[in-house]
Design an enzyme around this catalytic site. Structure first.
Site, PDB file in Angstrom:
ATOM      1  N   HIS A 121       0.871  -1.187   0.000  1.00 22.64           N
ATOM      2  CA  HIS A 121       0.000   0.000   0.000  1.00 22.64           C
ATOM      3  C   HIS A 121       0.903   1.231   0.000  1.00 22.64           C
ATOM      4  CE1 HIS A 121      -2.759   2.956   1.842  1.00 22.64           C
ATOM      5  NE2 HIS A 121      -3.748   2.171   1.482  1.00 22.64           N
ATOM      6  N   ASP A 198       3.081  -4.430   7.977  1.00 23.12           N
ATOM      7  CA  ASP A 198       1.868  -3.653   7.754  1.00 23.12           C
ATOM      8  C   ASP A 198       0.698  -4.611   7.962  1.00 23.12           C
ATOM      9  OD1 ASP A 198      -0.415  -2.546   6.736  1.00 23.12           O
ATOM     10  OD2 ASP A 198       0.483  -1.788   4.888  1.00 23.12           O
ATOM     11  N   GLN A 201      -4.573  -5.072   6.937  1.00 20.11           N
ATOM     12  CA  GLN A 201      -5.597  -6.014   6.447  1.00 20.11           C
ATOM     13  C   GLN A 201      -5.517  -7.352   7.174  1.00 20.11           C
ATOM     14  OE1 GLN A 201      -7.962  -5.168   4.475  1.00 20.11           O
ATOM     15  NE2 GLN A 201      -7.175  -3.269   3.590  1.00 20.11           N
ATOM     16  N   LYS A 224     -10.637  -0.668  10.272  1.00 20.81           N
ATOM     17  CA  LYS A 224     -10.811  -1.832   9.394  1.00 20.81           C
ATOM     18  C   LYS A 224     -11.241  -3.072  10.182  1.00 20.81           C
ATOM     19  CE  LYS A 224      -7.350  -0.187   6.152  1.00 20.81           C
ATOM     20  NZ  LYS A 224      -8.042   0.212   4.929  1.00 20.81           N
ATOM     21  N   CYS A 364      -4.716   2.519  -3.747  1.00 20.10           N
ATOM     22  CA  CYS A 364      -3.509   3.023  -3.080  1.00 20.10           C
ATOM     23  C   CYS A 364      -2.338   2.065  -3.263  1.00 20.10           C
ATOM     24  CB  CYS A 364      -3.743   3.265  -1.589  1.00 20.10           C
ATOM     25  SG  CYS A 364      -5.021   4.451  -1.271  1.00 20.10           S
TER      26      CYS A 364
HETATM   27  N1  PMP Z   1      -1.822  -0.748   4.489  1.00 22.28           N
HETATM   28  C1  PMP Z   1      -2.796  -1.471   3.925  1.00 22.28           C
HETATM   29  C2  PMP Z   1      -2.501  -2.850   3.435  1.00 22.28           C
HETATM   30  C3  PMP Z   1      -4.077  -0.938   3.825  1.00 22.28           C
HETATM   31  O1  PMP Z   1      -5.045  -1.664   3.264  1.00 22.28           O
HETATM   32  C4  PMP Z   1      -4.330   0.359   4.316  1.00 22.28           C
HETATM   33  C5  PMP Z   1      -5.700   0.993   4.201  1.00 22.28           C
HETATM   34  N2  PMP Z   1      -6.296   0.891   2.949  1.00 22.28           N
HETATM   35  C6  PMP Z   1      -3.288   1.065   4.897  1.00 22.28           C
HETATM   36  C7  PMP Z   1      -2.039   0.483   4.963  1.00 22.28           C
HETATM   37  C8  PMP Z   1      -3.461   2.445   5.449  1.00 22.28           C
HETATM   38  O2  PMP Z   1      -4.322   2.420   6.548  1.00 22.28           O
HETATM   39  P1  PMP Z   1      -4.874   3.778   7.178  1.00 22.28           P
HETATM   40  O3  PMP Z   1      -5.446   4.550   6.034  1.00 22.28           O
HETATM   41  O4  PMP Z   1      -5.909   3.334   8.151  1.00 22.28           O
HETATM   42  O5  PMP Z   1      -3.721   4.474   7.807  1.00 22.28           O
END
Ligand code: PMP
Length: 409
Positions: A121, A198, A201, A224, A364
């Site tokens: 991401h 990270d 998910q 999430k 993203c």
């Molecule tokens: N890493 C991953 C794999 C994600 O799916 C996301 C959210 N889409 C993020 C990081 C970022 O999370 P946040 O926007 O809650 O900071």
């Protein structure tokens, strides 16, 4: 166990969108919230609201107990050794930035390597790009296998004695791939590097045990995992966090403030400058109670089953391409796809007209889109409140969209 009753806890799901009962398949972007979480936050504001760590009065003490009580719930949820290792922040993005800016700046030097993958991401790419530029370090990417999985051979090929940081997504938000982060951490440690996970998910869907993974840092977001927005967690090993400098300075995080010099509180508070996200922590604590009662193992099983059913049903649609591992056991409840000749945004719009909410775009993850050789995809992501009936509605919607665009072009 997971059955239809679970959906009743989520009031938002009980509505019609464009004349159809809502089918929410965008939980990877953000999950919906059960009434237990909403009520816990409401009760906090109605009964206990106050600032934390300083009140001598009763409300201040109650707010502090709730805030620190939530930290203990998180500690237990991820099996950290101590609450000192659990830092409340805004979310995964903030957590990874903290590691990059604090640990990274202090430990990465010119010519050192930071290793990530093509399936990250943006939140797990850009902080490292910035750090690499600032320190004159090299940002390296682990190659993916053709089906979007990661092999340990490629991991071994990428990590060297110059590697200082390895950062990897546990579960891909695009491919649903579940990565072998425990084994990768072992390889990183053999080369003297730290392992950042990270977990955005992963925390909603799998039982997390940071001691078992033996990762050095683990980041995730409350929103999430049926919790509120605005709260997330950075787990870090105590010895590493102790040696790190804060990146935000101000109230709450100090011990003594002089005219020209100050000292910091002990862990975890030295990283929590300013009034914290108290109601958010309370909501996250309630979310953890909810998920724990359902059982993370049950949730993971449910997601594999949802992915399997969805992939099976969707494969009957001609011209529909699904990305990522073919084996549903290798992925969480995320199915990313494209329909030949239809832009994913158009597809998502037609599905929305039929009450089905999916995500469309680059998710993203632009480097991954480049790797897949597409500009965008559609994505259906499933959670504990989804059922096979929801997949059926998605498949019906996809057939309608296919017919619709056949006439348009
Ligand atoms: N890493 C991953 C794999 C994600 O799916 C996301 C959210 N889409 C993020 C990081 C970022 O999370 P946040 O926007 O809650 O900071």
């Amino acid at each position: 166990m997971i059955n239809k009753e679970i959906k009743k806890h989520f009031p938002i799901l009980n509505q019609e969108i464009n004349g159809h009962p809502l089918v929410y398949l965008d939980s990877a972007a953000t999950s919906q919230k059960p009434v237990q979480v909403i009520e816990a936050m409401k009760a906090y504001y109605e009964l206990d609201n106050s600032n934390v760590h300083r009140g001598v009065h009763t409300l201040g003490n109650r707010a502090t107990e709730k805030y620190e009580g939530a930290r203990e719930k998180v500690r237990n949820f991820i099996n950290a050794r101590s609450t000192e290792e659990v830092i409340f922040l805004r979310g995964t993005t903030t957590a990874i930035n903290l590691v990059a800016q604090s640990y990274g700046r202090a430990n990465v030097e010119e010519g050192d390597e930071i290793v990530i993958t093509y399936m990250e991401h943006h939140s797990n790419i850009i902080p490292w790009q910035q750090l690499a530029k600032e320190r004159g370090a090299v940002l390296k990417y682990i190659e993916l296998e053709e089906d979007g999985t990661i092999s340990l051979e490629q991991v071994r090929a990428a990590i060297t004695e110059r590697t200082k940081i390895v950062s990897m997504v546990y579960v891909s938000n695009v491919l649903g791939t579940m990565n072998p982060v425990k084994e990768v951490a072992e390889i990183a440690h053999q080369h003297g590097a730290v392992m950042v996970v990270d977990g955005a998910q992963a925390a909603p869907h799998l039982k997390i045990d940071v001691q078992e993974l033996n990762c050095d840092f683990f980041a995730f977001s409350g929103h999430k995992m049926v919790g509120p927005t605005g709260i997330g967690v950075l787990y870090g090993k105590k010895e590493l966090l102790n040696a790190m400098e804060p990146v935000e300075f101000g109230g709450e995080m100090i011990d003594f403030v002089g005219l020209y010099d100050s000292t910091w509180k002990e862990l975890p508070w030295k990283f929590e400058g300013g009034t914290p996200i108290i109601a958010g922590a309370v909501g996250l604590g309630a979310a953890i109670d909810f998920l724990t009662e359902v059982g993370l193992n049950n949730i993971e099983r449910h997601e594999h089953e949802m992915a399997a059913y969805a992939m099976d049903r969707m494969s009957t649609i001609e011209g529909l391409n699904i990305y990522g591992p073919a084996d549903p056991e290798q992925r969480a409840g995320i199915v990313t796809f494209n329909l030949d000749g239809v832009h994913p945004h158009d597809l998502a719009t037609v599905l929305d007209m039929h009450g089905v909410a999916v995500r469309a775009g680059h998710h993203c993850a632009q480097p991954l889109m480049k790797w897949l050789d597409v500009t965008a995809t559609a994505r259906a992501s499933f959670y504990l409140y989804n059922s096979e009936a929801d997949v059926d509605r998605l498949v019906d919607g996809l057939r309608i969209a296919k017919e619709y665009f056949k006439d348009v072009f």
